[in-house]
Scaffold this motif. Structure first.
Motif, PDB file in Angstrom:
ATOM      1  N   THR A  81       0.806  -1.223   0.000  1.00  0.00           N
ATOM      2  CA  THR A  81       0.000   0.000   0.000  1.00  0.00           C
ATOM      3  C   THR A  81       0.837   1.269   0.000  1.00  0.00           C
ATOM      4  O   THR A  81       0.295   2.355  -0.140  1.00  0.00           O
ATOM      5  CB  THR A  81      -0.928   0.018   1.226  1.00  0.00           C
ATOM      6  OG1 THR A  81      -0.127  -0.051   2.416  1.00  0.00           O
ATOM      7  CG2 THR A  81      -1.885  -1.165   1.193  1.00  0.00           C
ATOM      8  N   ASP A  82       2.134   1.149   0.147  1.00  0.00           N
ATOM      9  CA  ASP A  82       2.966   2.344   0.195  1.00  0.00           C
ATOM     10  C   ASP A  82       4.255   2.066  -0.572  1.00  0.00           C
ATOM     11  O   ASP A  82       5.129   1.334  -0.103  1.00  0.00           O
ATOM     12  CB  ASP A  82       3.276   2.700   1.654  1.00  0.00           C
ATOM     13  CG  ASP A  82       4.030   4.018   1.766  1.00  0.00           C
ATOM     14  OD1 ASP A  82       4.038   4.782   0.782  1.00  0.00           O
ATOM     15  OD2 ASP A  82       4.619   4.274   2.831  1.00  0.00           O
ATOM     16  N   THR A  83       4.365   2.627  -1.759  1.00  0.00           N
ATOM     17  CA  THR A  83       5.589   2.493  -2.547  1.00  0.00           C
ATOM     18  C   THR A  83       6.232   3.872  -2.696  1.00  0.00           C
ATOM     19  O   THR A  83       5.703   4.884  -2.246  1.00  0.00           O
ATOM     20  CB  THR A  83       5.305   1.903  -3.936  1.00  0.00           C
ATOM     21  OG1 THR A  83       4.651   2.892  -4.744  1.00  0.00           O
ATOM     22  CG2 THR A  83       4.418   0.669  -3.839  1.00  0.00           C
TER      23      THR A  83
ATOM     24  N   ASP B 268       2.172  11.176  -3.293  1.00  0.00           N
ATOM     25  CA  ASP B 268       0.772  11.476  -3.021  1.00  0.00           C
ATOM     26  C   ASP B 268       0.001  10.294  -2.453  1.00  0.00           C
ATOM     27  O   ASP B 268      -1.148  10.443  -2.041  1.00  0.00           O
ATOM     28  CB  ASP B 268       0.079  11.958  -4.302  1.00  0.00           C
ATOM     29  CG  ASP B 268       0.729  13.213  -4.848  1.00  0.00           C
ATOM     30  OD1 ASP B 268       1.205  14.027  -4.029  1.00  0.00           O
ATOM     31  OD2 ASP B 268       0.778  13.368  -6.080  1.00  0.00           O
ATOM     32  N   GLY B 269       0.576   9.101  -2.443  1.00  0.00           N
ATOM     33  CA  GLY B 269      -0.127   7.925  -1.957  1.00  0.00           C
ATOM     34  C   GLY B 269      -1.024   7.325  -3.017  1.00  0.00           C
ATOM     35  O   GLY B 269      -1.188   7.855  -4.118  1.00  0.00           O
ATOM     36  N   GLY B 270      -1.627   6.192  -2.688  1.00  0.00           N
ATOM     37  CA  GLY B 270      -2.493   5.498  -3.634  1.00  0.00           C
ATOM     38  C   GLY B 270      -1.750   4.707  -4.679  1.00  0.00           C
ATOM     39  O   GLY B 270      -2.371   4.104  -5.556  1.00  0.00           O
ATOM     40  N   ASP B 271      -0.421   4.693  -4.608  1.00  0.00           N
ATOM     41  CA  ASP B 271       0.398   4.012  -5.623  1.00  0.00           C
ATOM     42  C   ASP B 271       0.616   2.554  -5.215  1.00  0.00           C
ATOM     43  O   ASP B 271       1.727   2.107  -4.966  1.00  0.00           O
ATOM     44  CB  ASP B 271       1.727   4.738  -5.816  1.00  0.00           C
ATOM     45  CG  ASP B 271       2.429   5.056  -4.497  1.00  0.00           C
ATOM     46  OD1 ASP B 271       1.782   4.965  -3.427  1.00  0.00           O
ATOM     47  OD2 ASP B 271       3.620   5.390  -4.528  1.00  0.00           O
ATOM     48  N   PHE B 272      -0.485   1.796  -5.193  1.00  0.00           N
ATOM     49  CA  PHE B 272      -0.437   0.415  -4.744  1.00  0.00           C
ATOM     50  C   PHE B 272       0.308  -0.464  -5.747  1.00  0.00           C
ATOM     51  O   PHE B 272       0.382  -0.166  -6.939  1.00  0.00           O
ATOM     52  CB  PHE B 272      -1.841  -0.156  -4.565  1.00  0.00           C
ATOM     53  CG  PHE B 272      -2.694   0.573  -3.561  1.00  0.00           C
ATOM     54  CD1 PHE B 272      -2.129   1.410  -2.615  1.00  0.00           C
ATOM     55  CD2 PHE B 272      -4.066   0.417  -3.559  1.00  0.00           C
ATOM     56  CE1 PHE B 272      -2.913   2.075  -1.683  1.00  0.00           C
ATOM     57  CE2 PHE B 272      -4.862   1.073  -2.639  1.00  0.00           C
ATOM     58  CZ  PHE B 272      -4.287   1.903  -1.704  1.00  0.00           C
ATOM     59  N   ALA B 273       0.817  -1.591  -5.242  1.00  0.00           N
ATOM     60  CA  ALA B 273       1.505  -2.573  -6.078  1.00  0.00           C
ATOM     61  C   ALA B 273       1.264  -3.956  -5.491  1.00  0.00           C
ATOM     62  O   ALA B 273       0.773  -4.103  -4.371  1.00  0.00           O
ATOM     63  CB  ALA B 273       3.000  -2.273  -6.150  1.00  0.00           C
ATOM     64  N   VAL B 274       1.615  -4.980  -6.273  1.00  0.00           N
ATOM     65  CA  VAL B 274       1.616  -6.357  -5.782  1.00  0.00           C
ATOM     66  C   VAL B 274       3.060  -6.790  -5.593  1.00  0.00           C
ATOM     67  O   VAL B 274       3.859  -6.729  -6.533  1.00  0.00           O
ATOM     68  CB  VAL B 274       0.907  -7.306  -6.761  1.00  0.00           C
ATOM     69  CG1 VAL B 274       1.063  -8.759  -6.295  1.00  0.00           C
ATOM     70  CG2 VAL B 274      -0.566  -6.953  -6.880  1.00  0.00           C
ATOM     71  N   GLY B 275       3.382  -7.172  -4.376  1.00  0.00           N
ATOM     72  CA  GLY B 275       4.717  -7.666  -4.076  1.00  0.00           C
ATOM     73  C   GLY B 275       4.693  -9.155  -3.800  1.00  0.00           C
ATOM     74  O   GLY B 275       3.625  -9.772  -3.688  1.00  0.00           O
TER      75      GLY B 275
ATOM     76  N   ALA C 205       3.770  -3.552 -10.801  1.00  0.00           N
ATOM     77  CA  ALA C 205       4.133  -2.228 -10.314  1.00  0.00           C
ATOM     78  C   ALA C 205       2.909  -1.312 -10.287  1.00  0.00           C
ATOM     79  O   ALA C 205       1.866  -1.613 -10.892  1.00  0.00           O
ATOM     80  CB  ALA C 205       5.213  -1.631 -11.218  1.00  0.00           C
ATOM     81  N   PRO C 206       2.980  -0.178  -9.572  1.00  0.00           N
ATOM     82  CA  PRO C 206       1.881   0.796  -9.612  1.00  0.00           C
ATOM     83  C   PRO C 206       1.559   1.195 -11.043  1.00  0.00           C
ATOM     84  O   PRO C 206       2.450   1.341 -11.893  1.00  0.00           O
ATOM     85  CB  PRO C 206       2.435   1.970  -8.807  1.00  0.00           C
ATOM     86  CG  PRO C 206       3.433   1.353  -7.879  1.00  0.00           C
ATOM     87  CD  PRO C 206       4.062   0.242  -8.661  1.00  0.00           C
ATOM     88  N   ARG C 207       0.250   1.376 -11.309  1.00  0.00           N
ATOM     89  CA  ARG C 207      -0.220   1.674 -12.667  1.00  0.00           C
ATOM     90  C   ARG C 207      -0.972   2.997 -12.649  1.00  0.00           C
ATOM     91  O   ARG C 207      -1.904   3.176 -11.866  1.00  0.00           O
ATOM     92  CB  ARG C 207      -1.138   0.561 -13.171  1.00  0.00           C
ATOM     93  CG  ARG C 207      -0.503  -0.826 -13.173  1.00  0.00           C
ATOM     94  CD  ARG C 207      -1.550  -1.896 -13.434  1.00  0.00           C
ATOM     95  NE  ARG C 207      -2.536  -1.959 -12.366  1.00  0.00           N
ATOM     96  CZ  ARG C 207      -3.795  -2.358 -12.532  1.00  0.00           C
ATOM     97  NH1 ARG C 207      -4.226  -2.721 -13.734  1.00  0.00           N
ATOM     98  NH2 ARG C 207      -4.627  -2.384 -11.518  1.00  0.00           N
TER      99      ARG C 207
ATOM    100  N   GLY D 208       7.602 -17.174 -10.499  1.00  0.00           N
ATOM    101  CA  GLY D 208       6.477 -16.500  -9.880  1.00  0.00           C
ATOM    102  C   GLY D 208       6.748 -15.089  -9.412  1.00  0.00           C
ATOM    103  O   GLY D 208       5.895 -14.484  -8.758  1.00  0.00           O
ATOM    104  N   LEU D 209       7.897 -14.521  -9.758  1.00  0.00           N
ATOM    105  CA  LEU D 209       8.283 -13.224  -9.203  1.00  0.00           C
ATOM    106  C   LEU D 209       8.156 -12.066 -10.179  1.00  0.00           C
ATOM    107  O   LEU D 209       8.395 -10.919  -9.802  1.00  0.00           O
ATOM    108  CB  LEU D 209       9.723 -13.291  -8.682  1.00  0.00           C
ATOM    109  CG  LEU D 209       9.956 -14.260  -7.524  1.00  0.00           C
ATOM    110  CD1 LEU D 209      11.430 -14.288  -7.129  1.00  0.00           C
ATOM    111  CD2 LEU D 209       9.095 -13.889  -6.337  1.00  0.00           C
ATOM    112  N   ARG D 210       7.763 -12.346 -11.431  1.00  0.00           N
ATOM    113  CA  ARG D 210       7.634 -11.266 -12.413  1.00  0.00           C
ATOM    114  C   ARG D 210       6.399 -11.497 -13.258  1.00  0.00           C
ATOM    115  O   ARG D 210       6.092 -12.639 -13.637  1.00  0.00           O
ATOM    116  CB  ARG D 210       8.866 -11.195 -13.320  1.00  0.00           C
ATOM    117  CG  ARG D 210      10.152 -10.755 -12.656  1.00  0.00           C
ATOM    118  CD  ARG D 210      11.302 -10.729 -13.653  1.00  0.00           C
ATOM    119  NE  ARG D 210      11.611 -12.063 -14.163  1.00  0.00           N
ATOM    120  CZ  ARG D 210      11.331 -12.473 -15.402  1.00  0.00           C
ATOM    121  NH1 ARG D 210      10.736 -11.652 -16.259  1.00  0.00           N
ATOM    122  NH2 ARG D 210      11.646 -13.698 -15.780  1.00  0.00           N
ATOM    123  N   ALA D 211       5.702 -10.420 -13.572  1.00  0.00           N
ATOM    124  CA  ALA D 211       4.629 -10.479 -14.559  1.00  0.00           C
ATOM    125  C   ALA D 211       5.239 -10.426 -15.944  1.00  0.00           C
ATOM    126  O   ALA D 211       6.125  -9.601 -16.204  1.00  0.00           O
ATOM    127  CB  ALA D 211       3.673  -9.308 -14.368  1.00  0.00           C
TER     128      ALA D 211
END
Length: 649
Positions: A6-8, A13-20, A40-42, A85-88
């Motif tokens: 939830t914090d990258t 500004d925030g809201g830059d979510f990602a999947v780790g 990564a954040p989109r 499993g570590l990269r899209a």
């Protein structure tokens, strides 16, 4: 392990979510996070960042790993993963439209891929209406369609309800996971809210969402919870976790097993070659399971009088005369542990090999048997050493074949119904009259206004009439052409069960950003202020039929209103239930009628629950937690409510 980050550092500004992702040598850790995100954040096309949350991993029958992720802002997408499993990798595919779905989970069942996704709001305290809908596809990339053939990516997005609130203590039931017990019965795990205790620290604040579990049934190719009855409350039969044979290999002496070959137990694992047979006889319909690492064996598997092996790149089932095979993925690694499940029901054997026991089969075979097996469970390793653990045999579950019945609709109650062929007579009463509403040619026409009932504004017009006592169904036909794809927040039309401006349940077809949905919203007073939330029913058309089915709970005296919708007036989708306290009595000046025959509901044509319709397009009243965006347009054409002709109605 996949997590939402939830914090990258992408944006201050925030809201830059990602999947780790994190990796570990064992399920209990220690966990080490990868340096780079899997997704990564989109950036969002309308500003801000797309909601890159709710990761869910799935492995296909060809061994390809996929990751599903996303939410209301940006929709749900699927991407292929690298072998580790570590990269899209590759280009992601949108599988569920934005502004309607999140919390996805995919499993494979009988050759179909089922996308479970949650919809509406997760976290509105006592008005939370979260629920789970499903679509299925022949490909993990979709397109996923619901029972009516409607895709989950259309503006009028499909989705068949799987789990929705039913009027008991649990509301907001959604964001599911999945498991299968030792008997082969499937179960759904999800979170819900106790409507009497909705917050961790009353009043308001963080929503209290305990994890719940219920039986997941498959009827006519579609999943439903408790045969369609919804979330349970109170004691229920638990998942089967111990079988007639239940071996975790803590006994190095292998008591109860007969050895033929070299078998030994080391550190809770069985390793060996040859055959190992348990003394228990397994007659009747059974399910056998084993965690299996073929390793150096040419073939390894289980027997129940018949034999299922992982051998030479195949999953093989044989009964002496017949053989069925399915190829294993090209990337199958014998040194990895896999899960083998074998079910025998009557003369039909079904075997499946999976990496994680979570509905993600690598291979599955079906074999018709000459006769039901009556032998004993055996483990087999030929041409080398194999490893086994968690071996069980349990009586096979008895599947549910029928869903619970939908609300039955009886005959018309003329004294509570209206065809709108003679104006608005005495039974109708206005709250905030709207001079733009007219009756002509057998229809009520009412222009959309920039007004609403939610919150403290309460400036929408409301049209009331009394309802009967007992069980009844209110039905209307609403025409409101909202187009598709364009943003027309939040124009809507429908039915409302109304006590006052701060306690009502509103069923309407509505424009929510680019989507068109049937929303069943609810507002109630809580801790001195109104709280609004909603749940989603079926898919609207330009003309949509709506129903509210009323019953009084015989124990609590509460009034329950269940929502239904239809695109053609014949095929109905039933959704969630909102409740009113016994002392509020939504139809406050009821007439008296007889109950419908055989437990059915008498039908009220068009309005009966006050008020009948509220149509709004103000920027308030959305069911879900959605991002901000462009301003909502105002205005809009008139809506039409008309009953269809026909002798059966």
């Amino acid at each position: 392990m996949y997590v939402t980050v939830t914090d990258t550092t992408v944006s201050p500004d925030g809201g830059d979510f990602a999947v780790g992702a994190a990796t570990a040598p064992t399920p209990t850790g220690p966990w080490t996070f990868a340096d780079e995100p899997v997704v990564a954040p989109r950036a969002g096309g309308g500003g801000g960042w797309l909601w890159t949350i709710d990761p869910s991993q799935f492995t296909d029958v060809d061994g390809t790993p996929y990751l599903y992720y996303g939410s209301y802002y940006g929709g749900v997408s699927v991407t292929e993963l690298s072998p580790d499993g570590l990269r899209a990798v590759g280009t992601p595919t949108l599988v569920a439209i934005d502004n309607k779905f999140e919390g996805s989970y995919v499993l494979r069942h009988d050759g179909w891929y089922y996308l479970f996704a949650s919809t509406a709001n997760c976290c509105a305290g006592p008005a939370t209406g979260y629920s789970v809908h499903v679509g299925r596809s022949r490909s993990p990339r979709g397109p996923f369609v619901d029972r009516e053939g409607l895709t989950l990516t259309a503006s009028r997005a499909g989705g068949t309800p799987v789990l929705t609130q039913n009027g008991n203590r649990w509301i907001g039931v959604g964001h599911n996971g999945f498991l299968t017990d030792l008997s082969g019965q499937d179960w759904i795990v999800y979170h819900g809210i106790d409507r009497a205790d909705p917050y961790l620290d009353e009043p308001f604040g963080i929503n209290e969402r305990p994890m719940l579990i219920d039986r997941l049934d498959w009827v006519d190719g579609w999943p439903v919870v408790n045969a369609g009855a919804g979330p349970s409350d109170g004691d229920r039969p638990a998942p089967v976790t111990t079988g007639r044979v239940d071996e975790r290999f803590q006994d190095v002496a292998l008591t109860g097993w007969r050895r033929d070959g070299d078998w030994r137990v080391t550190d809770g694992q069985l390793r060996g070659t040859g055959t190992l047979t348990h003394h228990t006889t397994t007659g009747g319909d059974v399910r056998a399971e084993a965690d299996l690492r073929p390793a150096g064996a040419r073939a390894a598997g289980v027997t129940l009088g018949d034999r299922v092996d992982v051998a030479r790149g195949l999953l093989v089932a044989r009964d002496g005369r017949r053989t069925a095979t399915a190829p294993l993925p090209a990337g199958f690694v014998p040194d990895h542990r896999h899960h083998l499940a074998v079910e025998v029901r009557g003369d039909r054997l079904v075997a499946a090999l999976s990496p994680a026991r979570l509905g993600d089969q690598l291979a599955a075979v079906t074999l018709r048997l000459d006769r039901p097996p009556t032998g004993r469970l055996g483990l087999v390793a030929a041409g080398g050493v194999a490893e086994f653990d968690n071996v069980s045999v349990a009586r096979l579950h008895r599947p549910v074949r029928r869903t619970v019945p939908a609300p039955r609709v009886g005959g018309i109650l003329p004294q509570f119904s209206d065809e709108f062929d003679g104006g608005l007579g005495t039974p109708w009463q206005w709250v905030r009259p709207d001079p733009g509403a007219t009756v002509a040619d057998g229809a009520l026409r009412w222009p959309v206004r920039s007004a609403d009932l939610t919150g403290t504004g309460n400036d929408a017009g409301v049209l009331l009439r009394d309802a009967p006592t007992g069980d009844y169904v209110v039905e209307t036909k609403v025409t409101l052409d909202l187009g598709e794809e364009t943003v027309r927040n939040y124009q809507q039309a429908g039915l409302v069960a109304y006590v006052d401006d701060d306690r009502f349940a509103r069923l309407s077809q509505v424009a929510i950003w680019n989507t068109r949905q049937v929303e069943y919203g609810y507002e109630l007073p809580f801790a001195g202020q109104p709280v609004y939330g909603g749940t989603i029913v079926g898919t609207p058309a330009a003309t949509t039929w709506l129903r509210l089915a009323h019953r009084v709970d015989p124990v609590t005296g509460e009034h329950e209103f269940r929502a239904g919708s239809s695109r053609d007036g014949r095929t109905w989708t039933w959704g969630g239930v909102w409740t009113f306290p016994a002392d509020t009595t939504p139809p406050d000046r009821p007439g008296r009628v007889r109950r419908g025959r055989a437990g059915g509901h008498r039908r009220v044509r068009l309005p009966a629950i006050p008020p009948v319709v509220t149509w709004t397009d103000g920027p308030r009243g959305a069911a879900s937690d959605r991002p901000t965006g462009p301003p909502a347009p105002t205005g809009g054409g008139p809506v039409t409510c008309r009953e269809p002709p026909g002798p059966t109605r």
